[in-house]
Motif scaffolding. Structure first.
Motif, PDB file in Angstrom:
ATOM      1  N   ALA A  19      -5.424   5.013   7.359  1.00 11.42           N
ATOM      2  CA  ALA A  19      -6.569   4.211   7.803  1.00 11.42           C
ATOM      3  C   ALA A  19      -6.302   2.723   7.581  1.00 11.42           C
ATOM      4  O   ALA A  19      -6.602   1.879   8.432  1.00 11.42           O
ATOM      5  N   LEU A  20      -5.689   2.405   6.441  1.00  9.67           N
ATOM      6  CA  LEU A  20      -5.394   1.011   6.141  1.00  9.67           C
ATOM      7  C   LEU A  20      -4.383   0.444   7.137  1.00  9.67           C
ATOM      8  O   LEU A  20      -4.530  -0.680   7.629  1.00  9.67           O
ATOM      9  N   SER A  29     -11.840   0.004  -1.647  1.00  6.47           N
ATOM     10  CA  SER A  29     -12.498   1.042  -0.836  1.00  6.47           C
ATOM     11  C   SER A  29     -11.491   2.088  -0.350  1.00  6.47           C
ATOM     12  O   SER A  29     -11.863   3.220  -0.072  1.00  6.47           O
ATOM     13  N   SER A  30     -10.218   1.711  -0.303  1.00 11.44           N
ATOM     14  CA  SER A  30      -9.203   2.690   0.112  1.00 11.44           C
ATOM     15  C   SER A  30      -8.936   3.718  -0.983  1.00 11.44           C
ATOM     16  O   SER A  30      -8.493   4.826  -0.705  1.00 11.44           O
ATOM     17  N   GLY A  31      -9.185   3.324  -2.223  1.00 11.06           N
ATOM     18  CA  GLY A  31      -8.903   4.223  -3.340  1.00 11.06           C
ATOM     19  C   GLY A  31      -7.423   4.427  -3.612  1.00 11.06           C
ATOM     20  O   GLY A  31      -7.051   5.307  -4.387  1.00 11.06           O
ATOM     21  N   LEU A  32      -6.551   3.606  -3.016  1.00  6.94           N
ATOM     22  CA  LEU A  32      -5.108   3.818  -3.174  1.00  6.94           C
ATOM     23  C   LEU A  32      -4.590   3.433  -4.557  1.00  6.94           C
ATOM     24  O   LEU A  32      -3.533   3.899  -4.975  1.00  6.94           O
ATOM     25  N   SER A  75       0.830  -1.208   0.000  1.00  2.36           N
ATOM     26  CA  SER A  75       0.000   0.000   0.000  1.00  2.36           C
ATOM     27  C   SER A  75       0.866   1.260   0.000  1.00  2.36           C
ATOM     28  O   SER A  75       0.536   2.252  -0.657  1.00  2.36           O
ATOM     29  N   ALA A 126      -6.183   7.690   3.524  1.00  2.41           N
ATOM     30  CA  ALA A 126      -6.618   6.309   3.293  1.00  2.41           C
ATOM     31  C   ALA A 126      -5.503   5.329   3.627  1.00  2.41           C
ATOM     32  O   ALA A 126      -5.750   4.200   4.063  1.00  2.41           O
ATOM     33  N   THR A 178     -10.943  -4.382   0.308  1.00  4.81           N
ATOM     34  CA  THR A 178     -10.209  -3.443   1.168  1.00  4.81           C
ATOM     35  C   THR A 178      -9.473  -2.406   0.329  1.00  4.81           C
ATOM     36  O   THR A 178      -9.561  -1.198   0.583  1.00  4.81           O
TER      37      THR A 178
END
Lengths: 342, 342
Positions: free
Chosen positions: A333-334, A226-229, A198, A330, A223
């Protein structure tokens, strides 16, 4: 000069560097360019902990006993089976007059060199550790050499979070450097939902790349999505060269300019090579990478790709990784979710 | 597309590339993009032959029997212990209508992909081989895929000489590319008197570098000195990081810009890293390289060096290496002496 890489700490065999040594002198008295740390916590390497937990069938007391035995015998937490270590956090206790490290007594720091080369002495028998997690509360002392790397823990991040980031902070810095060497780059990260993965995705995007994160199953895909990374997320087994290169090509429309291997399982070399464009670069961060599989694989595929051994050190890597965490909520958060789940 | 990397030749396990396969289909009927070679000679990888000779205590008949058994079982000469193969020479027999390879029936060629991924069938029981050398006269057939590499043997060089050069031809081409990326480069070649080492030295000098060849003992030092291929020659044990970096610094006045590892023994990673300047590059050509020793070693030494897995393929590498031999008579003399001594 000799002391700067820790040669004076090597007990056997003589003449090797601390990481290659079987046994180090972990005594707490420091040399002129050394630093002594009062240890608060060890963070065992995941592969090392997994091996120990497997061997002892999850018996916490037995795992703790073996960790104590390794440290007592070797003068460092260097798992003889996996060859890996981990890192530690603690408080700077004493700084030798000739130390070049930018720390002072009282600083709370994380060591950014592996425990496999850090002289370590445990004084509390690891009494506060149940043996059931990679996070090991500990009392004792550790030694840093002149040529070591240490990060002062940032005030705005919990220590656990900083440690988790520092553990893999070489990855985003090297990805940044490599990706910036290309114009209009695309980047595929194998294991994109993991810690190093990530961070690599976030670094690649900020360096101007279009990105795809490859993950092994739907749960991680959800996962990561939804993080949009990542710009794209694809599910593929990184050990299957054909499936992997098809997934990368499906997402990017062509092979990747840079492929980053953050999947800690053997057998990902050929897929990574096949997923990479001619003239591109594969960065291997997984310790499960086989040198000969990579070298012979590229030759066998007539693949003109640059293959990099992922160096865990790039100047400024710790600050760079922490900066990414601050800039990309994000990502933070991850990481927080991962730590909470551990 | 699938046939181009030889997937249709993989018998087990399914879905892997030919090099990773346990067993290949070596039948002589070719697919539309394949090429069949009538085999004349195998050139076993040095590590593979050494292992076989050691196991059988130099008993030629037993060595031959095991080579036949490996090829019969696996459909390729892929030593299961060393994981290495070698290469072969032969004559092009049939070219599939869709093959992209620049060869025609009757061409005398050397395969530049490893025997570990080349479907191979032996039809003469290796009757002309005494089992006592890496050079194996053989009759049979081999298959090349669309995405293979093959070199037509040059008219002006004996086949043995061309084969010896082709065997290591990735090294000089990659050294050339890397060295040209630096201004005022210095290059240290570990194992400078060997085949890949001497080619690397010649390539580095022609790319503008000041060079030092590191060799293990006086006999090789004398050979390399009299060849004039290196600006400096030093004797050091490449497995001893301190001695090695001292030797390189003594010769060049500072660490090397580029360090090239051509020593086929384990344990050279730390020395190579320590002998390389900040911002420099280490190119690992030795199959004895440990990925984790390199990755953790650089981190442990806080060394900002780029570490490359030596890719055996660079476009034009065979022609480049043969060209070096033509341009540098001392290089050719060194190769001829090596072949005569084998």
């Amino acid at each position: 000069m000799a002391g700067s890489v820790g040669l004076t700490r090597v007990l056997e065999p003589a003449g090797v560097l601390p990481q290659a040594a079987w046994r180090l002198d972990a005594s707490p008295e420091i040399g002129p360019d050394e630093v002594r740390i009062r240890v608060q916590r060890l963070n065992l390497d995941a592969a090392s902990y997994r091996q120990l937990a497997g061997k002892h069938d999850g018996d916490g007391a037995a795992i703790r006993a073996e960790v104590l035995e390794i440290i007592g015998t070797r003068g460092k937490m260097h798992n003889p089976v996996t060859g890996s270590g981990g890192m530690l956090i603690g408080v700077v206790d004493e700084v030798g007059p000739e130390s070049p490290l930018p720390v002072k007594p009282g600083d709370r720091v994380a060591t950014l060199v592996s425990l496999t080369l850090t002289p370590l002495r445990i004084t509390d028998g690891l009494a506060s550790w149940d043996g059931l997690s990679e996070q090991v509360p500990a009392e004792g002392t550790a030694i840093l050499f002149g040529r070591s790397i240490v990060g002062v823990l940032p005030d705005d991040l919990p220590a656990e979070l900083a440690l988790a980031v520092y553990d893999v902070c070489g990855a985003p810095a090297l990805v940044d450097r490599v990706v910036r060497g290309y114009s209009h780059p695309t980047v595929a990260v194998l294991g994109g939902a993991g810690k190093s993965g990530s961070l690599a995705l976030a670094a690649a995007r900020l360096a101007g790349a279009t990105t795809v994160g490859i993950v092994p199953h739907e749960r991680e895909a959800a996962t990561l999505r939804s993080s949009g990374l990542a710009d794209q997320v694809e599910i593929a087994d990184a050990r299957d060269p054909i499936a992997l290169s098809a997934a990368v090509t499906a997402a990017l429309g062509k092979p990747a300019t840079v492929t980053v291997v953050c999947v800690d399982v053997p057998g990902c070399e050929h897929g990574a090579i096949l997923a990479t464009a001619e003239g591109g670069t594969v960065i291997f961060f997984s310790m499960a990478t086989s040198f000969s599989a990579a070298a012979l694989g590229a030759e066998g595929l007539a693949a003109d790709v640059t293959m990099l051994v992922g160096n865990g050190f790039v100047p400024g890597h710790a600050e760079f990784a922490v900066g990414l965490l601050r800039r990309v909520p994000a990502l933070r958060a991850l990481f927080e979710a991962r730590i909470a789940a551990d």
